[in-house]
Design a protein around this motif. Structure first.
Motif, PDB file in Angstrom:
ATOM      1  N   TYR A 163     -39.436  50.765  89.298  1.00  0.00           N
ATOM      2  CA  TYR A 163     -38.611  51.812  88.671  1.00  0.00           C
ATOM      3  C   TYR A 163     -38.631  53.056  89.553  1.00  0.00           C
ATOM      4  CZ  TYR A 163     -37.780  49.520  84.175  1.00  0.00           C
ATOM      5  OH  TYR A 163     -37.343  48.676  83.186  1.00  0.00           O
ATOM      6  N   LEU A 164     -37.477  53.682  89.661  1.00  0.00           N
ATOM      7  CA  LEU A 164     -37.340  54.897  90.469  1.00  0.00           C
ATOM      8  C   LEU A 164     -36.594  55.943  89.645  1.00  0.00           C
ATOM      9  CD1 LEU A 164     -37.774  56.038  93.381  1.00  0.00           C
ATOM     10  CD2 LEU A 164     -35.460  55.234  93.897  1.00  0.00           C
ATOM     11  N   ASN A 165     -37.173  57.128  89.542  1.00  0.00           N
ATOM     12  CA  ASN A 165     -36.540  58.217  88.787  1.00  0.00           C
ATOM     13  C   ASN A 165     -35.942  59.262  89.718  1.00  0.00           C
ATOM     14  OD1 ASN A 165     -37.256  57.086  86.370  1.00  0.00           O
ATOM     15  ND2 ASN A 165     -38.404  58.845  85.627  1.00  0.00           N
ATOM     16  N   SER A 166     -34.974  59.993  89.210  1.00  0.00           N
ATOM     17  CA  SER A 166     -34.431  61.137  89.958  1.00  0.00           C
ATOM     18  C   SER A 166     -35.557  62.122  90.233  1.00  0.00           C
ATOM     19  CB  SER A 166     -33.349  61.852  89.147  1.00  0.00           C
ATOM     20  OG  SER A 166     -32.233  61.036  88.962  1.00  0.00           O
ATOM     21  N   PRO A 167     -35.543  62.780  91.386  1.00  0.00           N
ATOM     22  CA  PRO A 167     -36.539  63.829  91.633  1.00  0.00           C
ATOM     23  C   PRO A 167     -36.228  65.035  90.752  1.00  0.00           C
ATOM     24  CG  PRO A 167     -34.912  63.806  93.380  1.00  0.00           C
ATOM     25  CD  PRO A 167     -34.593  62.634  92.508  1.00  0.00           C
ATOM     26  N   GLU A 168     -37.187  65.918  90.578  1.00  0.00           N
ATOM     27  CA  GLU A 168     -36.958  67.102  89.744  1.00  0.00           C
ATOM     28  C   GLU A 168     -35.954  68.033  90.426  1.00  0.00           C
ATOM     29  OE1 GLU A 168     -40.403  69.041  88.219  1.00  0.00           O
ATOM     30  OE2 GLU A 168     -40.662  67.414  86.775  1.00  0.00           O
ATOM     31  N   SER A 169     -35.142  68.666  89.594  1.00  0.00           N
ATOM     32  CA  SER A 169     -34.115  69.581  90.103  1.00  0.00           C
ATOM     33  C   SER A 169     -33.983  70.743  89.134  1.00  0.00           C
ATOM     34  CB  SER A 169     -32.769  68.843  90.215  1.00  0.00           C
ATOM     35  OG  SER A 169     -32.285  68.506  88.916  1.00  0.00           O
ATOM     36  N   ASP A 170     -32.997  71.587  89.352  1.00  0.00           N
ATOM     37  CA  ASP A 170     -32.780  72.731  88.455  1.00  0.00           C
ATOM     38  C   ASP A 170     -32.336  72.303  87.057  1.00  0.00           C
ATOM     39  OD1 ASP A 170     -33.534  74.533  90.319  1.00  0.00           O
ATOM     40  OD2 ASP A 170     -31.519  75.138  90.913  1.00  0.00           O
ATOM     41  N   ILE A 171     -31.907  71.057  86.913  1.00  0.00           N
ATOM     42  CA  ILE A 171     -31.486  70.587  85.578  1.00  0.00           C
ATOM     43  C   ILE A 171     -32.389  69.484  85.034  1.00  0.00           C
ATOM     44  CG2 ILE A 171     -29.064  71.213  85.930  1.00  0.00           C
ATOM     45  CD1 ILE A 171     -28.472  68.223  86.411  1.00  0.00           C
ATOM     46  N   TYR A 172     -33.271  68.921  85.862  1.00  0.00           N
ATOM     47  CA  TYR A 172     -34.100  67.806  85.420  1.00  0.00           C
ATOM     48  C   TYR A 172     -35.583  68.093  85.663  1.00  0.00           C
ATOM     49  CZ  TYR A 172     -36.061  63.058  85.175  1.00  0.00           C
ATOM     50  OH  TYR A 172     -36.813  61.944  84.856  1.00  0.00           O
ATOM     51  N   TYR A 173     -36.314  68.266  84.548  1.00  0.00           N
ATOM     52  CA  TYR A 173     -37.766  68.437  84.607  1.00  0.00           C
ATOM     53  C   TYR A 173     -38.392  67.296  83.798  1.00  0.00           C
ATOM     54  CZ  TYR A 173     -36.462  73.177  86.015  1.00  0.00           C
ATOM     55  OH  TYR A 173     -35.902  74.251  86.655  1.00  0.00           O
ATOM     56  N   LYS A 174     -39.056  66.395  84.486  1.00  0.00           N
ATOM     57  CA  LYS A 174     -39.595  65.192  83.836  1.00  0.00           C
ATOM     58  C   LYS A 174     -40.481  65.529  82.640  1.00  0.00           C
ATOM     59  CE  LYS A 174     -39.612  62.588  88.176  1.00  0.00           C
ATOM     60  NZ  LYS A 174     -40.441  61.929  89.200  1.00  0.00           N
ATOM     61  N   SER A 175     -41.274  66.572  82.772  1.00  0.00           N
ATOM     62  CA  SER A 175     -42.241  66.902  81.719  1.00  0.00           C
ATOM     63  C   SER A 175     -41.588  67.463  80.460  1.00  0.00           C
ATOM     64  CB  SER A 175     -43.263  67.913  82.245  1.00  0.00           C
ATOM     65  OG  SER A 175     -42.626  69.135  82.574  1.00  0.00           O
ATOM     66  N   LYS A 176     -40.293  67.812  80.541  1.00  0.00           N
ATOM     67  CA  LYS A 176     -39.609  68.425  79.395  1.00  0.00           C
ATOM     68  C   LYS A 176     -38.514  67.537  78.807  1.00  0.00           C
ATOM     69  CE  LYS A 176     -40.460  73.154  80.980  1.00  0.00           C
ATOM     70  NZ  LYS A 176     -39.870  74.466  81.294  1.00  0.00           N
ATOM     71  N   VAL A 177     -38.474  66.283  79.248  1.00  0.00           N
ATOM     72  CA  VAL A 177     -37.392  65.387  78.832  1.00  0.00           C
ATOM     73  C   VAL A 177     -37.966  64.129  78.178  1.00  0.00           C
ATOM     74  CG1 VAL A 177     -35.451  63.993  79.642  1.00  0.00           C
ATOM     75  CG2 VAL A 177     -35.917  66.200  80.701  1.00  0.00           C
ATOM     76  N   LEU A 178     -37.290  63.651  77.153  1.00  0.00           N
ATOM     77  CA  LEU A 178     -37.654  62.384  76.511  1.00  0.00           C
ATOM     78  C   LEU A 178     -36.450  61.455  76.557  1.00  0.00           C
ATOM     79  CD1 LEU A 178     -39.572  63.774  73.421  1.00  0.00           C
ATOM     80  CD2 LEU A 178     -40.575  62.278  75.148  1.00  0.00           C
ATOM     81  N   TYR A 179     -36.649  60.265  77.057  1.00  0.00           N
ATOM     82  CA  TYR A 179     -35.538  59.319  77.124  1.00  0.00           C
ATOM     83  C   TYR A 179     -35.179  58.864  75.701  1.00  0.00           C
ATOM     84  CZ  TYR A 179     -32.646  55.289  78.225  1.00  0.00           C
ATOM     85  OH  TYR A 179     -31.601  54.399  78.295  1.00  0.00           O
ATOM     86  N   GLY A 180     -33.894  58.916  75.384  1.00  0.00           N
ATOM     87  CA  GLY A 180     -33.414  58.463  74.080  1.00  0.00           C
ATOM     88  C   GLY A 180     -33.314  59.543  73.030  1.00  0.00           C
ATOM     89  N   ILE A 181     -33.724  60.792  73.358  1.00  0.00           N
ATOM     90  CA  ILE A 181     -33.728  61.864  72.356  1.00  0.00           C
ATOM     91  C   ILE A 181     -32.318  62.167  71.835  1.00  0.00           C
ATOM     92  CG2 ILE A 181     -33.544  63.771  74.036  1.00  0.00           C
ATOM     93  CD1 ILE A 181     -35.783  63.847  70.912  1.00  0.00           C
TER      94      ILE A 181
END
Length: 652
Positions: A230-248
Motif C-alpha cells: 500500500y502506498l499513500n499520498s505524501p502529506e501536503s497543504d491539504i492532506y495530513y495523515k494524522s487528521k484524516v479518517l478513511y470513510g468519515i
C-alpha cells in the motif's frame, strides 16, 4: 461563475443546523443547538447553532457566521466551492461556466491542490471503467474482493494505468500545473523526469468529512518485493495523515445516528462493512491512531468500538490507541474476530443480522479486553501479573471523569481479584506526578491572577458601545417589521415647564431608528458599527423582503463574524444549561416598539450626560459671563435628561 439565481436558491434551501450537524454532534439547548467546538480542543460545549437566526457561533474561538462561512472556515472551501457543496447536499442544479486555463492559474495554491486531486479522482475512475487495462485488472480485482458495482462507484474507487506517465501526461494536457501535481504527490519529479507515483495500482480516494478529495491510497496488484503493498499520498497543504479518517464522509451521519463509531484498520474493512450494511465505520488508514483522529470522531459521538483482527500478535501494539481514546473522555469497547479473520473477510461471510449480533455479543469493555489479553500472558507469573495490573490502572488513570475512574477501578479489582485499596493506591502513585504538575500550574495561574488583580484597573463598561451594538441587533432582527411607536414631543406647558407629550404613529423599525438618530444628529462612535449601520439601512430601504440569512451571506467575512457575535451574545447562557440546575433566566417579553424606543432613549440620555460633562469642563476654563450662558445650557440639558429618565423609569 455561479448564477445569482442558483446562489439565491441555495441560500433559501440551506438549513444551518443540518449542514453543521454533518460535522458536529448537536444537542438541543432551548430553541438552539449546542456541541463541541470543531475549531478547538474542548470537553465542555461552547459551540452554538441558532435555527431561528440561521447562524452559528463558536464562543471558544470567537468565530461565527452562516452555513457558507462554516464550510469556508472548517473545510477551507472557497465561496463557490461552499455553494456547490450545499447545492449537491440539497439536490439543487446550479448554472455555472467551466473554468478556463487562465482561471485555473489564478486560483490560490490550496484551491489548486484540491482541483488537481478532484481531477485525479475523476481520471482514475474513468480509467477503471472505460479502459481495457482498467477493466481487466482494476475492476476484476475489486469484484474478486466482493465489491458490487454500486459500492465501487459510491467510494469512487479507481485504477492508475501501469504506465510511467499516463496520468501526468493527461493532467498537463488538461492545463494543470506540474508544481501542484508534484505537491499533491500524484507526480514524482526528478530533474527533467516526471512519472506517476501510483503507477499500476488500484486507487482509494481519501476524503474529508465534507467529501473533498485530500489524497489517495494505492494498492499494488503484482508481487514486487521492492514495492510497498500500500502506498499513500505524501502529506501536503491539504492532506495530513494524522487528521484524516478513511470513510468519515460516508460514515458521519450514521455515526451520529447510531451514537457509536466502529474503528478498523484498512480501506477494504471500511468498504466491506459499509456494503454489508454497517455504515458507522472508519479507518485510520494503516497509520497509528492519533489524538486528532479521535477528536474527529468525538464531534459525532462519545462511543468508539475498536475492531481488531484475529491476529493476537498485533493486539498489544494496538492497545496504545485505547489509552488515547480514554484521554479524550470517550467510552471504548473492543471486539476481536476469530483467528484468521479480519473485518473485511468476516463481514463478507456473514449477513447484516449475523454481523450485528456478533459485534453486539463480542464487544467488550476496554478493561475486560485488556485484562483478558494481558492476564493470559501473566497468570502463572506473580511479577508479570503485577505489571499487568499496573498497565490496566495506567489506562484507567487516563480517564478524565473521576466517577468513571472509580467504577473502572472496582471492575479491575473484580476481574484481577485484587483489593480496591491497592488499586486506588497504585492509581494515586501514577497520578502523583501529574497532580504535582497541575498544582504547580494552578499556583502559577493564581499568582499571575493576583498580580493582575492588583496592577490592572477594572475595565469600565463602554455604554455607548453597548447601545450602538443593541441598535444594530434591533435592525438585524426587526428592521423590516412595522410597529406602533410612541414618539415624545418636547413642549412647554402653561407654567413654562418642559414636558414630553406622547404621539402614536406607525412606522417600520428601520425608518424609526434612522429618523430618530438623524433628528438628534447622533453618530456612531464605533467605525465598524457605523459602516454596518449604513449598509443595513440601505439594504432595508431597497429590499422589502429583507432576510437575515441572505444579508449575512452577502457581506464580507469580518462583518459576517461581527453580526453573528452580536446576534448570538444573548444565547451564551444556554451553553451552561442553567435550567437543569433549576435556574431559569427571565425571558424577554418587551414589545419590539418598546425595545426600540428604550434603546434610543438610553442613547439620548447617555449623549446628554456626555454633553453636560463637556459643558462643566468649559466652565472651568471660561470667564464669568460665559459661565452664566453655559450654566443655562447645562440646566436645560439636565432637565431634558430628567424627563427622559422618567420615561425610562430610572431614578437619577
Amino acid at each position: 461563475m455561479i448564477s445569482p439565481s442558483s446562489i439565491d436558491q441555495v441560500f433559501e434551501t440551506t438549513r444551518v443546523e443540518e449542514v453543521i450537524g454533518d460535522f458536529v454532534q448537536l444537542k438541543k439547548a432551548g430553541s438552539n443547538f449546542k456541541g463541541l467546538s470543531p475549531f478547538s480542543d474542548e470537553r465542555s460545549p461552547s459551540f452554538m447553532v441558532s435555527p431561528v437566526k440561521q447562524i452559528w457561533k463558536d464562543f471558544s474561538t470567537g468565530k461565527g457566521g452562516t452555513a457558507v462561512s462554516f464550510l469556508m472556515e472548517h473545510e477551507h472551501f472557497t465561496y463557490p466551492e461552499a455553494i456547490k457543496y450545499l447545492a449537491k447536499k440539497y439536490n439543487i442544479e446550479i448554472e455555472e461556466t467551466d473554468q478556463s486555463n487562465e482561471q485555473k492559474e489564478k486560483a490560490s495554491e490550496r484551491e489548486s491542490l484540491y482541483l488537481v486531486s478532484e481531477f485525479a479522482n475523476s481520471y482514475f475512475q474513468k480509467v477503471l471503467h472505460k479502459t481495457d487495462q482498467g477493466k481487466s485488472i482494476g475492476l476484476s480485482y475489486f469484484k474478486e474482493r466482493g465489491f458490487t458495482e454500486e459500492t465501487i462507484k459510491k467510494f469512487d474507487l479507481g485504477y492508475s494505468l501501469d504506465e510511467w506517465q499516463a496520468f501526468t501526461g493527461e493532467a498537463l494536457k488538461q492545463g494543470y500545473n506540474i508544481d501542484f501535481l508534484e505537491k499533491t504527490g500524484l507526480t514524482i519529479v526528478k530533474e527533467s523526469k516526471r512519472f506517476d507515483r501510483f503507477k499500476g495500482r488500484v486507487m482509494f480516494p481519501i476524503k474529508s468529512m465534507s467529501g473533498r478529495v485530500l489524497g489517495f491510497g494505492g494498492r499494488i496488484l503484482i508481487t514486487d518485493k521492492k514495492a510497498a503493498k500500500y502506498l499513500n499520498s505524501p502529506e501536503s497543504d491539504i492532506y495530513y495523515k494524522s487528521k484524516v479518517l478513511y470513510g468519515i464522509y460516508h460514515a458521519k451521519q450514521s455515526i451520529a445516528k447510531e451514537d457509536n463509531c466502529y474503528l478498523v484498520e484498512g480501506y477494504t474493512d471500511v468498504i466491506q462493512f459499509h456494503q454489508t450494511g454497517i455504515k458507522n465505520v472508519v479507518s485510520s488508514s494503516g497509520t497509528a491512531l492519533t489524538s486528532d483522529q479521535i477528536r474527529l470522531i468525538n464531534r459525532l459521538t462519545k462511543n468508539i468500538t475498536v475492531l481488531f483482527d484475529g491476529d493476537a500478535a498485533g493486539l498489544r501494539a494496538s492497545l496504545r490507541g485505547i489509552d488515547l481514546i480514554l484521554e479524550q473522555g470517550m467510552n471504548v469497547k473492543v471486539c476481536t474476530f476469530p483467528e484468521g479473520e479480519d473485518p473485511d473477510s468476516f463481514s463478507k461471510k456473514n449477513t447484516l443480522e449475523e454481523l450485528s449480533l456478533y459485534l453486539e455479543e463480542n464487544a467488550k469493555d476496554f478493561i475486560q479486553f485488556k485484562a483478558s489479553i494481558l492476564f493470559e500472558e501473566s497468570k502463572n507469573d506473580p511479577i508479570k501479573k503485577a505489571d499487568t495490573v499496573r498497565d490496566i490502572v495506567n489506562s484507567i488513570s487516563k480517564i478524565p471523569d473521576r466517577i468513571k475512574k472509580e467504577i473502572y477501578v472496582q471492575e479491575c479489582a473484580r476481574i484481577m481479584d485484587i483489593s480496591e485499596e491497592v488499586l486506588f493506591s497504585t492509581l494515586a502513585q501514577i497520578n502523583k506526578k501529574e497532580l504535582q504538575e497541575e498544582n504547580k500550574q494552578f499556583k502559577k495561574e493564581q499568582k499571575t491572577f493576583e498580580v493582575i488583580k492588583h496592577q490592572q484597573p477594572v475595565k469600565k463598561v463602554d455604554i455607548q458601545y453597548v447601545l450602538e451594538r443593541k441598535i444594530i441587533e434591533v435592525l438585524l432582527l426587526y428592521g423590516n417589521k412595522t410597529e406602533d411607536f410612541e414618539d415624545l414631543i418636547l413642549k412647554e406647558n402653561d407654567k413654562g415647564e418642559l414636558i414630553l407629550e406622547p404621539v402614536i404613529h406607525q412606522a417600520k423599525v428601520f425608518e424609526k431608528v434612522f429618523l430618530d438618530l438623524q433628528d438628534d444628529e447622533m453618530e456612531f462612535s464605533n467605525e465598524q458599527f457605523k459602516t454596518l449601520y449604513y449598509i443595513i439601512i440601505d439594504t432595508l430601504n431597497q429590499d422589502p423582503n429583507f432576510e437575515l440569512k441572505t444579508f449575512i451571506n452577502s457581506v464580507d467575512a469580518n462583518m459576517s463574524n461581527e453580526i453573528t457575535t452580536i446576534l448570538m451574545e444573548d444565547e451564551r447562557y444556554t451553553l451552561d444549561d442553567w435550567n437543569r440546575m433549576n435556574i431559569f433566566p427571565k425571558e424577554k417579553n418587551n414589545s419590539v416598539a418598546q425595545l426600540v424606543s428604550e434603546t434610543i432613549l438610553s442613547l439620548r440620555c447617555f449623549l446628554i450626560e456626555q454633553k453636560v460633562k463637556e459643558f462643566q469642563q468649559k466652565t472651568i476654563q471660561s470667564n464669568t459671563e460665559t459661565n452664566r450662558s453655559i450654566l443655562e445650557e447645562v440646566k436645560d440639558y439636565s432637565g431634558l435628561k430628567m424627563l427622559l429618565s422618567r420615561k425610562l423609569n430610572r431614578v437619577l
